[in-house]
Design a protein around this motif. Structure first.
Motif, PDB file in Angstrom:
ATOM      1  N   THR A 243     -21.295 -16.896  -6.443  1.00  0.00           N
ATOM      2  CA  THR A 243     -21.035 -18.021  -5.548  1.00  0.00           C
ATOM      3  C   THR A 243     -21.318 -17.636  -4.103  1.00  0.00           C
ATOM      4  OG1 THR A 243     -19.323 -18.807  -7.053  1.00  0.00           O
ATOM      5  CG2 THR A 243     -19.309 -19.710  -4.829  1.00  0.00           C
ATOM      6  N   GLY A 244     -20.896 -16.449  -3.705  1.00  0.00           N
ATOM      7  CA  GLY A 244     -21.116 -15.990  -2.335  1.00  0.00           C
ATOM      8  C   GLY A 244     -22.580 -15.828  -1.990  1.00  0.00           C
ATOM      9  N   VAL A 245     -23.365 -15.302  -2.909  1.00  0.00           N
ATOM     10  CA  VAL A 245     -24.794 -15.125  -2.659  1.00  0.00           C
ATOM     11  C   VAL A 245     -25.481 -16.483  -2.510  1.00  0.00           C
ATOM     12  CG1 VAL A 245     -26.956 -14.347  -3.714  1.00  0.00           C
ATOM     13  CG2 VAL A 245     -24.971 -12.849  -3.708  1.00  0.00           C
ATOM     14  N   LYS A 246     -25.137 -17.423  -3.372  1.00  0.00           N
ATOM     15  CA  LYS A 246     -25.733 -18.760  -3.276  1.00  0.00           C
ATOM     16  C   LYS A 246     -25.351 -19.441  -1.967  1.00  0.00           C
ATOM     17  CE  LYS A 246     -26.018 -19.781  -8.194  1.00  0.00           C
ATOM     18  NZ  LYS A 246     -25.493 -20.632  -9.279  1.00  0.00           N
ATOM     19  N   GLU A 247     -24.072 -19.352  -1.579  1.00  0.00           N
ATOM     20  CA  GLU A 247     -23.635 -19.971  -0.329  1.00  0.00           C
ATOM     21  C   GLU A 247     -24.268 -19.286   0.881  1.00  0.00           C
ATOM     22  OE1 GLU A 247     -19.391 -19.939  -0.263  1.00  0.00           O
ATOM     23  OE2 GLU A 247     -19.228 -21.587  -1.686  1.00  0.00           O
ATOM     24  N   THR A 248     -24.390 -17.979   0.837  1.00  0.00           N
ATOM     25  CA  THR A 248     -25.002 -17.244   1.946  1.00  0.00           C
ATOM     26  C   THR A 248     -26.436 -17.694   2.160  1.00  0.00           C
ATOM     27  OG1 THR A 248     -23.594 -15.328   1.530  1.00  0.00           O
ATOM     28  CG2 THR A 248     -25.570 -14.948   2.826  1.00  0.00           C
ATOM     29  N   LYS A 249     -27.209 -17.796   1.081  1.00  0.00           N
ATOM     30  CA  LYS A 249     -28.597 -18.257   1.194  1.00  0.00           C
ATOM     31  C   LYS A 249     -28.657 -19.676   1.735  1.00  0.00           C
ATOM     32  CE  LYS A 249     -30.517 -15.421  -2.493  1.00  0.00           C
ATOM     33  NZ  LYS A 249     -31.103 -15.433  -3.853  1.00  0.00           N
ATOM     34  N   HIS A 250     -27.779 -20.529   1.243  1.00  0.00           N
ATOM     35  CA  HIS A 250     -27.785 -21.922   1.685  1.00  0.00           C
ATOM     36  C   HIS A 250     -27.470 -22.024   3.177  1.00  0.00           C
ATOM     37  CE1 HIS A 250     -27.004 -26.188   1.905  1.00  0.00           C
ATOM     38  NE2 HIS A 250     -25.796 -25.930   2.403  1.00  0.00           N
ATOM     39  N   TYR A 251     -26.418 -21.377   3.633  1.00  0.00           N
ATOM     40  CA  TYR A 251     -26.027 -21.496   5.038  1.00  0.00           C
ATOM     41  C   TYR A 251     -27.001 -20.773   5.964  1.00  0.00           C
ATOM     42  CZ  TYR A 251     -21.753 -23.637   3.418  1.00  0.00           C
ATOM     43  OH  TYR A 251     -20.856 -24.479   2.833  1.00  0.00           O
ATOM     44  N   ARG A 252     -27.645 -19.706   5.499  1.00  0.00           N
ATOM     45  CA  ARG A 252     -28.668 -19.050   6.306  1.00  0.00           C
ATOM     46  C   ARG A 252     -29.865 -19.975   6.505  1.00  0.00           C
ATOM     47  NH1 ARG A 252     -30.478 -14.620   3.258  1.00  0.00           N
ATOM     48  NH2 ARG A 252     -28.526 -13.590   3.745  1.00  0.00           N
ATOM     49  N   ASN A 253     -30.299 -20.634   5.439  1.00  0.00           N
ATOM     50  CA  ASN A 253     -31.408 -21.594   5.546  1.00  0.00           C
ATOM     51  C   ASN A 253     -31.027 -22.796   6.396  1.00  0.00           C
ATOM     52  OD1 ASN A 253     -33.069 -20.001   3.977  1.00  0.00           O
ATOM     53  ND2 ASN A 253     -32.504 -21.029   2.078  1.00  0.00           N
ATOM     54  N   GLU A 254     -29.785 -23.229   6.291  1.00  0.00           N
ATOM     55  CA  GLU A 254     -29.323 -24.358   7.096  1.00  0.00           C
ATOM     56  C   GLU A 254     -29.320 -23.992   8.582  1.00  0.00           C
ATOM     57  OE1 GLU A 254     -28.245 -28.313   7.281  1.00  0.00           O
ATOM     58  OE2 GLU A 254     -28.892 -27.159   5.559  1.00  0.00           O
ATOM     59  N   TRP A 255     -28.896 -22.772   8.902  1.00  0.00           N
ATOM     60  CA  TRP A 255     -28.894 -22.324  10.300  1.00  0.00           C
ATOM     61  C   TRP A 255     -30.324 -22.236  10.828  1.00  0.00           C
ATOM     62  CZ3 TRP A 255     -30.598 -18.140  13.213  1.00  0.00           C
ATOM     63  CH2 TRP A 255     -30.051 -18.058  14.492  1.00  0.00           C
ATOM     64  N   LYS A 256     -31.243 -21.732  10.006  1.00  0.00           N
ATOM     65  CA  LYS A 256     -32.649 -21.660  10.428  1.00  0.00           C
ATOM     66  C   LYS A 256     -33.235 -23.054  10.635  1.00  0.00           C
ATOM     67  CE  LYS A 256     -33.795 -17.256   8.288  1.00  0.00           C
ATOM     68  NZ  LYS A 256     -34.562 -16.586   7.220  1.00  0.00           N
ATOM     69  N   ARG A 257     -32.807 -24.008   9.823  1.00  0.00           N
ATOM     70  CA  ARG A 257     -33.300 -25.373   9.969  1.00  0.00           C
ATOM     71  C   ARG A 257     -32.777 -26.012  11.252  1.00  0.00           C
ATOM     72  NH1 ARG A 257     -31.721 -30.492   9.066  1.00  0.00           N
ATOM     73  NH2 ARG A 257     -29.666 -29.891   8.315  1.00  0.00           N
ATOM     74  N   LEU A 258     -31.531 -25.758  11.597  1.00  0.00           N
ATOM     75  CA  LEU A 258     -30.935 -26.356  12.789  1.00  0.00           C
ATOM     76  C   LEU A 258     -31.304 -25.634  14.082  1.00  0.00           C
ATOM     77  CD1 LEU A 258     -27.376 -27.156  11.413  1.00  0.00           C
ATOM     78  CD2 LEU A 258     -29.247 -28.754  11.855  1.00  0.00           C
ATOM     79  N   ASN A 259     -31.683 -24.367  14.004  1.00  0.00           N
ATOM     80  CA  ASN A 259     -32.033 -23.561  15.177  1.00  0.00           C
ATOM     81  C   ASN A 259     -33.413 -22.929  14.979  1.00  0.00           C
ATOM     82  OD1 ASN A 259     -29.372 -23.887  16.386  1.00  0.00           O
ATOM     83  ND2 ASN A 259     -28.673 -22.512  14.764  1.00  0.00           N
ATOM     84  N   PRO A 260     -34.483 -23.707  15.009  1.00  0.00           N
ATOM     85  CA  PRO A 260     -35.806 -23.128  14.710  1.00  0.00           C
ATOM     86  C   PRO A 260     -36.296 -22.131  15.760  1.00  0.00           C
ATOM     87  CG  PRO A 260     -36.015 -25.414  15.391  1.00  0.00           C
ATOM     88  CD  PRO A 260     -34.550 -25.127  15.284  1.00  0.00           C
ATOM     89  N   THR A 261     -35.911 -22.306  17.030  1.00  0.00           N
ATOM     90  CA  THR A 261     -36.398 -21.379  18.064  1.00  0.00           C
ATOM     91  C   THR A 261     -35.686 -20.033  17.971  1.00  0.00           C
ATOM     92  OG1 THR A 261     -34.799 -22.263  19.647  1.00  0.00           O
ATOM     93  CG2 THR A 261     -37.004 -23.230  19.629  1.00  0.00           C
ATOM     94  N   GLU A 262     -34.416 -20.016  17.617  1.00  0.00           N
ATOM     95  CA  GLU A 262     -33.669 -18.752  17.535  1.00  0.00           C
ATOM     96  C   GLU A 262     -33.973 -18.012  16.230  1.00  0.00           C
ATOM     97  OE1 GLU A 262     -29.510 -19.233  18.214  1.00  0.00           O
ATOM     98  OE2 GLU A 262     -29.832 -20.670  19.814  1.00  0.00           O
ATOM     99  N   ALA A 263     -34.375 -18.705  15.191  1.00  0.00           N
ATOM    100  CA  ALA A 263     -34.633 -18.071  13.911  1.00  0.00           C
ATOM    101  C   ALA A 263     -35.905 -17.222  13.939  1.00  0.00           C
ATOM    102  CB  ALA A 263     -34.743 -19.126  12.812  1.00  0.00           C
ATOM    103  N   ASP A 264     -36.854 -17.569  14.848  1.00  0.00           N
ATOM    104  CA  ASP A 264     -38.108 -16.833  14.922  1.00  0.00           C
ATOM    105  C   ASP A 264     -37.963 -15.495  15.630  1.00  0.00           C
ATOM    106  OD1 ASP A 264     -39.400 -18.876  13.603  1.00  0.00           O
ATOM    107  OD2 ASP A 264     -39.958 -19.905  15.449  1.00  0.00           O
ATOM    108  N   GLN A 265     -36.933 -15.329  16.411  1.00  0.00           N
ATOM    109  CA  GLN A 265     -36.785 -14.107  17.208  1.00  0.00           C
ATOM    110  C   GLN A 265     -36.297 -12.942  16.411  1.00  0.00           C
ATOM    111  OE1 GLN A 265     -34.237 -15.208  20.418  1.00  0.00           O
ATOM    112  NE2 GLN A 265     -35.772 -16.508  21.335  1.00  0.00           N
TER     113      GLN A 265
END
Length: 101
Positions: free
Chosen positions: A79-101
């Motif tokens: 459950t933790g691995v699935k949630e971690t992947k989901h929230y990491r992708n969600e953060w990258k989607r909401l912050n595209p400029t910070e995710a590239d750095q």
């Protein structure tokens, strides 16, 4: 078998670290991400504890208790691995400029 007590201690320390990190942040997405990471640590703790318990005692009752801990640890870890992947992708989607750095 000194490796399992070391892994148990490390996973417990990471679990506490991520739980404290939840309290320090105000962003709801980061709190959920840290909670998912703490689930991974808790799952690792339960898995390593179950294996260590059986290897230390090697009795039938230790086997059954270890199996229960192992099942709960695998559920928490998965459950933790699935949630971690989901929230990491969600953060990258909401912050595209910070995710590239």
């Amino acid at each position: 078998m000194i490796i399992f007590p070391i892994l148990i201690t490390l996973s417990a320390v990471f679990w506490i670290y991520y739980k404290v990190a939840i309290l320090k942040t105000r962003d709801g997405l980061k709190q959920r991400y840290f909670n998912a990471k703490s689930r991974v640590s808790l799952g690792g703790f339960l898995i390593f504890f179950a294996i260590n318990e059986y290897l230390f005692y090697q009795t039938q009752i230790a086997l059954w208790i270890g199996l229960v801990f192992l099942v709960f640890g695998i559920i928490q870890l998965n459950t933790g691995v699935k949630e971690t992947k989901h929230y990491r992708n969600e953060w990258k989607r909401l912050n595209p400029t910070e995710a590239d750095q």
